[in-house]
Scaffold this motif. Structure first.
Motif, PDB file in Angstrom:
ATOM      1  N   GLN A 254       0.831  -1.216   0.000  1.00  0.00           N
ATOM      2  CA  GLN A 254       0.000   0.000   0.000  1.00  0.00           C
ATOM      3  C   GLN A 254       0.863   1.263   0.000  1.00  0.00           C
ATOM      4  O   GLN A 254       0.552   2.244  -0.677  1.00  0.00           O
ATOM      5  CB  GLN A 254      -0.908  -0.004   1.232  1.00  0.00           C
ATOM      6  N   LEU A 255       1.942   1.214   0.770  1.00  0.00           N
ATOM      7  CA  LEU A 255       2.825   2.379   0.868  1.00  0.00           C
ATOM      8  C   LEU A 255       3.499   2.666  -0.478  1.00  0.00           C
ATOM      9  O   LEU A 255       3.595   3.827  -0.914  1.00  0.00           O
ATOM     10  CB  LEU A 255       3.878   2.114   1.942  1.00  0.00           C
ATOM     11  N   GLN A 256       3.967   1.622  -1.148  1.00  0.00           N
ATOM     12  CA  GLN A 256       4.590   1.804  -2.454  1.00  0.00           C
ATOM     13  C   GLN A 256       3.597   2.399  -3.445  1.00  0.00           C
ATOM     14  O   GLN A 256       3.926   3.350  -4.173  1.00  0.00           O
ATOM     15  CB  GLN A 256       5.113   0.457  -2.974  1.00  0.00           C
ATOM     16  N   ASP A 257       2.382   1.863  -3.483  1.00  0.00           N
ATOM     17  CA  ASP A 257       1.380   2.384  -4.419  1.00  0.00           C
ATOM     18  C   ASP A 257       1.082   3.857  -4.142  1.00  0.00           C
ATOM     19  O   ASP A 257       0.994   4.676  -5.070  1.00  0.00           O
ATOM     20  CB  ASP A 257       0.091   1.564  -4.320  1.00  0.00           C
ATOM     21  N   ALA A 258       0.908   4.187  -2.853  1.00  0.00           N
ATOM     22  CA  ALA A 258       0.586   5.577  -2.508  1.00  0.00           C
ATOM     23  C   ALA A 258       1.737   6.509  -2.872  1.00  0.00           C
ATOM     24  O   ALA A 258       1.516   7.635  -3.372  1.00  0.00           O
ATOM     25  CB  ALA A 258       0.272   5.680  -1.014  1.00  0.00           C
ATOM     26  N   TYR A 259       2.964   6.084  -2.646  1.00  0.00           N
ATOM     27  CA  TYR A 259       4.121   6.946  -2.936  1.00  0.00           C
ATOM     28  C   TYR A 259       4.288   7.156  -4.438  1.00  0.00           C
ATOM     29  O   TYR A 259       4.595   8.263  -4.906  1.00  0.00           O
ATOM     30  CB  TYR A 259       5.380   6.321  -2.331  1.00  0.00           C
ATOM     31  N   LEU A 260       4.088   6.089  -5.212  1.00  0.00           N
ATOM     32  CA  LEU A 260       4.208   6.236  -6.660  1.00  0.00           C
ATOM     33  C   LEU A 260       3.079   7.105  -7.222  1.00  0.00           C
ATOM     34  O   LEU A 260       3.302   7.893  -8.151  1.00  0.00           O
ATOM     35  CB  LEU A 260       4.189   4.849  -7.318  1.00  0.00           C
ATOM     36  N   ARG A 261       1.882   6.958  -6.657  1.00  0.00           N
ATOM     37  CA  ARG A 261       0.780   7.813  -7.118  1.00  0.00           C
ATOM     38  C   ARG A 261       1.059   9.280  -6.811  1.00  0.00           C
ATOM     39  O   ARG A 261       0.782  10.162  -7.629  1.00  0.00           O
ATOM     40  CB  ARG A 261      -0.537   7.392  -6.446  1.00  0.00           C
ATOM     41  N   LEU A 262       1.595   9.518  -5.612  1.00  0.00           N
ATOM     42  CA  LEU A 262       1.865  10.888  -5.213  1.00  0.00           C
ATOM     43  C   LEU A 262       2.906  11.533  -6.124  1.00  0.00           C
ATOM     44  O   LEU A 262       2.807  12.712  -6.487  1.00  0.00           O
ATOM     45  CB  LEU A 262       2.337  10.913  -3.755  1.00  0.00           C
ATOM     46  N   ASN A 263       3.921  10.757  -6.526  1.00  0.00           N
ATOM     47  CA  ASN A 263       4.976  11.287  -7.382  1.00  0.00           C
ATOM     48  C   ASN A 263       4.676  11.110  -8.871  1.00  0.00           C
ATOM     49  O   ASN A 263       5.438  11.604  -9.713  1.00  0.00           O
ATOM     50  CB  ASN A 263       6.305  10.590  -7.060  1.00  0.00           C
TER      51      ASN A 263
ATOM     52  N   GLN B 237      10.736   2.250 -11.895  1.00  0.00           N
ATOM     53  CA  GLN B 237      11.991   2.462 -12.610  1.00  0.00           C
ATOM     54  C   GLN B 237      12.320   3.957 -12.719  1.00  0.00           C
ATOM     55  O   GLN B 237      13.475   4.370 -12.571  1.00  0.00           O
ATOM     56  CB  GLN B 237      11.900   1.847 -14.007  1.00  0.00           C
ATOM     57  N   SER B 238      11.282   4.764 -12.973  1.00  0.00           N
ATOM     58  CA  SER B 238      11.524   6.207 -13.086  1.00  0.00           C
ATOM     59  C   SER B 238      12.011   6.783 -11.765  1.00  0.00           C
ATOM     60  O   SER B 238      12.915   7.639 -11.727  1.00  0.00           O
ATOM     61  CB  SER B 238      10.246   6.920 -13.528  1.00  0.00           C
ATOM     62  N   LEU B 239      11.430   6.333 -10.676  1.00  0.00           N
ATOM     63  CA  LEU B 239      11.840   6.841  -9.371  1.00  0.00           C
ATOM     64  C   LEU B 239      13.274   6.425  -9.062  1.00  0.00           C
ATOM     65  O   LEU B 239      14.068   7.208  -8.519  1.00  0.00           O
ATOM     66  CB  LEU B 239      10.878   6.320  -8.300  1.00  0.00           C
ATOM     67  N   ARG B 240      13.663   5.228  -9.455  1.00  0.00           N
ATOM     68  CA  ARG B 240      15.032   4.778  -9.222  1.00  0.00           C
ATOM     69  C   ARG B 240      16.012   5.553 -10.111  1.00  0.00           C
ATOM     70  O   ARG B 240      17.137   5.876  -9.671  1.00  0.00           O
ATOM     71  CB  ARG B 240      15.130   3.280  -9.481  1.00  0.00           C
ATOM     72  N   ASP B 241      15.608   5.807 -11.327  1.00  0.00           N
ATOM     73  CA  ASP B 241      16.482   6.610 -12.195  1.00  0.00           C
ATOM     74  C   ASP B 241      16.695   8.001 -11.604  1.00  0.00           C
ATOM     75  O   ASP B 241      17.805   8.553 -11.650  1.00  0.00           O
ATOM     76  CB  ASP B 241      15.861   6.719 -13.587  1.00  0.00           C
ATOM     77  N   ARG B 242      15.635   8.569 -11.066  1.00  0.00           N
ATOM     78  CA  ARG B 242      15.742   9.888 -10.452  1.00  0.00           C
ATOM     79  C   ARG B 242      16.681   9.853  -9.245  1.00  0.00           C
ATOM     80  O   ARG B 242      17.498  10.763  -9.039  1.00  0.00           O
ATOM     81  CB  ARG B 242      14.359  10.360 -10.033  1.00  0.00           C
ATOM     82  N   ALA B 243      16.573   8.780  -8.427  1.00  0.00           N
ATOM     83  CA  ALA B 243      17.458   8.655  -7.265  1.00  0.00           C
ATOM     84  C   ALA B 243      18.907   8.483  -7.700  1.00  0.00           C
ATOM     85  O   ALA B 243      19.833   9.067  -7.099  1.00  0.00           O
ATOM     86  CB  ALA B 243      17.018   7.458  -6.410  1.00  0.00           C
ATOM     87  N   ARG B 244      19.145   7.714  -8.762  1.00  0.00           N
ATOM     88  CA  ARG B 244      20.511   7.508  -9.237  1.00  0.00           C
ATOM     89  C   ARG B 244      21.108   8.829  -9.721  1.00  0.00           C
ATOM     90  O   ARG B 244      22.278   9.136  -9.462  1.00  0.00           O
ATOM     91  CB  ARG B 244      20.494   6.477 -10.366  1.00  0.00           C
ATOM     92  N   HIS B 245      20.303   9.609 -10.416  1.00  0.00           N
ATOM     93  CA  HIS B 245      20.779  10.908 -10.906  1.00  0.00           C
ATOM     94  C   HIS B 245      21.113  11.838  -9.741  1.00  0.00           C
ATOM     95  O   HIS B 245      22.137  12.534  -9.758  1.00  0.00           O
ATOM     96  CB  HIS B 245      19.699  11.536 -11.800  1.00  0.00           C
ATOM     97  N   ARG B 246      20.256  11.861  -8.703  1.00  0.00           N
ATOM     98  CA  ARG B 246      20.506  12.717  -7.530  1.00  0.00           C
ATOM     99  C   ARG B 246      21.785  12.296  -6.806  1.00  0.00           C
ATOM    100  O   ARG B 246      22.599  13.141  -6.435  1.00  0.00           O
ATOM    101  CB  ARG B 246      19.302  12.631  -6.590  1.00  0.00           C
ATOM    102  N   LEU B 247      21.971  11.008  -6.626  1.00  0.00           N
ATOM    103  CA  LEU B 247      23.136  10.535  -5.876  1.00  0.00           C
ATOM    104  C   LEU B 247      24.420  10.712  -6.675  1.00  0.00           C
ATOM    105  O   LEU B 247      25.492  10.939  -6.104  1.00  0.00           O
ATOM    106  CB  LEU B 247      22.943   9.061  -5.496  1.00  0.00           C
ATOM    107  N   ARG B 248      24.312  10.568  -7.997  1.00  0.00           N
ATOM    108  CA  ARG B 248      25.518  10.748  -8.812  1.00  0.00           C
ATOM    109  C   ARG B 248      26.049  12.167  -8.678  1.00  0.00           C
ATOM    110  O   ARG B 248      27.254  12.408  -8.666  1.00  0.00           O
ATOM    111  CB  ARG B 248      25.205  10.434 -10.276  1.00  0.00           C
TER     112      ARG B 248
END
Length: 524
Positions: free
Chosen positions: A408-417, A422-433
């Motif tokens: 439920q938490l994953q679904d709510a977080y993805l809906r909110l964003n 995969q897109s959220l992970r790509d965004r995190a990789r870009h931020r950390l890089r």
């Protein structure tokens, strides 16, 4: 007293799932032409459970029945099991009770009484009654009659004759087998100390089956009995432990204090606590169902605050103050593997009700262990085992809820964003890089663990995700505690229940058609 409740028969015993399976196995063997030796521990005979189950099997077995051939004697009640060396024939019950008039030496042998039941006559002085009985049973089988003889050792003064019939009948059926549908059968229900110790091993496996009351009851039986106990007599919760919502614990801080919880959240917490209480009681009691009412009354059962207080509350509820060593020989083997029947060195303890098989492991009666003297290795092991029992209960109740809440938490977080995993992970990789760090991509392309969700919510912290971040933190901490063999306390459970109830509310309020994922914005 709860600590000595082994002799108390539970009102649901005959209808519990494990008992139905066990009784069904005995009836199945009799139906297919095999004799059965059914061995009970002493306390099931004393409380009448063995008699009720025996009568049920006898009533449901087809054939020309011969029953109630036991001698009518003046004593009342069930005689105690024999101890020491085997006594002379027909003298097992000892001297008559005060006022009794019978002479045990004058009681006809079991074979003579059985012959009278079969042929309406007593044997002649020079006649072997068992020989005549066997001839009648086997001849009747060859001519189409199907005899079924039933007997209970605890009602029979001539145990030698009863055991001899069991051995001779099963061996002769093997030597001269009648048609399968006409095979005579004997159901011998016995206490372990009423029969020769090697009789089970000497039984013919082709014509007889041994049924030990061993591992009959399991967790499902305990949960069924616990629910019944609470329905019949709800466990009172001390007023000092009730909060404003009617729950059975103090308000907890964190995501949502129960003192300010909504009715839905309070109901969620009460349901989880009820299930935790029943699971923990079933785990602690094991096959000793008579202990369930006392265990269900333990304040806060199902959570673990600290070792000393938790062990003391269980000891007090079962009236088991330390007073002596554990008498059962299984005291140091309670976590060992179990066999289909009690091991030879455990059979005396099993007959006393001190040990049993439960859920694939050896269960030592908890009241015996609680009475062991405090301190030392034994006390440390006891504390660890009680802690483990509560931890297992929490795993079965809370862990599946955490898995559901993660989804439920994953679904709510993805809906909110409005992003895919995969897109959220790509965004995190870009931020950390940009910070000189690397983002290790988890193995699952679509599933995000609580640890990853917690990390991403902290990485992209913002006012719109603060609530989800707090809910994720509560679930993540609880999951880590359980994964490392640590129990949850009352406040931990309250926080988890509050978080899960809020997630249910968020889930129920989501729109029917969700917006599609949007691509990540580089550099965001």
């Amino acid at each position: 007293m709860p600590g000595s409740g082994a002799s108390v028969g539970h009102p649901l015993t005959a209808g519990l799932p494990g008992v139905r399976d066990h009784v069904g196995a005995v009836a199945h063997d009799l139906h297919h032409g095999r004799s059965c030796l059914w061995i009970f521990p002493d306390h099931l005979v004393e409380n009448g459970t063995a008699d009720r189950l025996f009568s049920e099997v006898v009533a449901g077995t087809a054939g020309a029945r011969v029953e109630n051939v036991h001698a009518e004697l003046a004593e009342s009640g069930v005689p105690g099991p024999r101890t020491g060396a085997r006594p002379p024939r027909r003298s097992i019950w000892g001297p008559p009770a005060p006022g009794g008039s019978h002479d045990l030496a004058a009681v006809p042998s079991f074979g003579a009484r059985l012959q009278h039941a079969l042929e309406a006559r007593m044997p002649a002085e020079d006649e072997d009654p068992l020989e005549r009985v066997l001839e009648t049973l086997l001849t009747g089988g060859r001519t189409g009659a199907r005899w079924f003889v039933s007997a209970r050792s605890w009602l029979e003064p001539d145990l030698d004759g009863l055991v001899a019939l069991y051995q001779r009948l099963t061996h002769q059926v093997r030597a001269e087998p009648p048609p399968a549908e006409c095979t005579p059968r004997l159901l011998l229900a016995a206490r372990y100390r009423d029969i020769p110790a090697d009789l089970p091993a000497r039984s013919d496996p082709d014509t007889a089956r041994i049924h030990w009351w061993w591992g009959v009851l399991g967790r499902l039986d305990g949960l069924t009995a616990a629910a019944h106990a609470e329905a019949v007599r709800p466990s009172p919760v001390p007023l000092s432990e009730r909060d404003a919502t009617g729950g059975d614990g103090p308000p907890a801080g964190g995501v949502q204090a129960l003192s300010a919880a909504s009715p839905a959240e309070a109901a969620y917490a009460r349901a989880v606590r009820t299930q935790l209480r029943r699971e923990a009681a079933a785990e602690l009691a094991g096959p000793d169902l008579a202990l369930l009412p006392a265990l269900l009354a333990v304040p806060g059962l199902g959570v673990w605050e600290n070792d000393e207080a938790s062990v003391k509350s269980i000891r007090d509820a079962l009236c088991c103050s330390p007073e002596g060593l554990v008498a059962a020989p299984a005291a140091d083997r309670h976590l060992g593997p179990v066999t289909p029947a009690p091991a030879q060195d455990l059979r005396e303890a099993w007959a006393d009700g001190a040990v049993d098989a439960w859920e694939g492991r050896l269960h030592v009666r908890i009241t015996d262990r609680l009475r062991s003297p405090g301190g030392g290795t034994a006390e440390h092991r006891l504390t660890e085992d009680l802690h483990t029992a509560v931890w297992r209960a929490q795993l079965r109740v809370v862990y599946p809820l955490l898995a559901s809440g993660r989804g439920q938490l994953q679904d709510a977080y993805l809906r909110l964003n409005r992003m895919s995993v995969q897109s959220l992970r790509d965004r995190a990789r870009h931020r950390l890089r940009g910070q000189g760090r690397d983002y290790r991509v988890p193995s699952s392309p679509s599933l995000m663990e609580l640890s990853e969700l917690s990390f991403l919510m902290k990485l992209f912290a913002g006012s719109s995700t603060d609530l989800l971040g707090a809910l994720c933190e509560a679930l993540h901490k609880a999951r880590n505690r359980l994964a490392h063999h640590r129990c949850l306390g009352r406040q931990d459970v309250d926080k988890v229940c509050g978080a899960l109830a809020r997630l249910d509310g968020i889930d129920a309020a989501r729109p029917r058609s969700l917006p599609g994922p949007r691509p990540p914005v580089p550099g965001s």
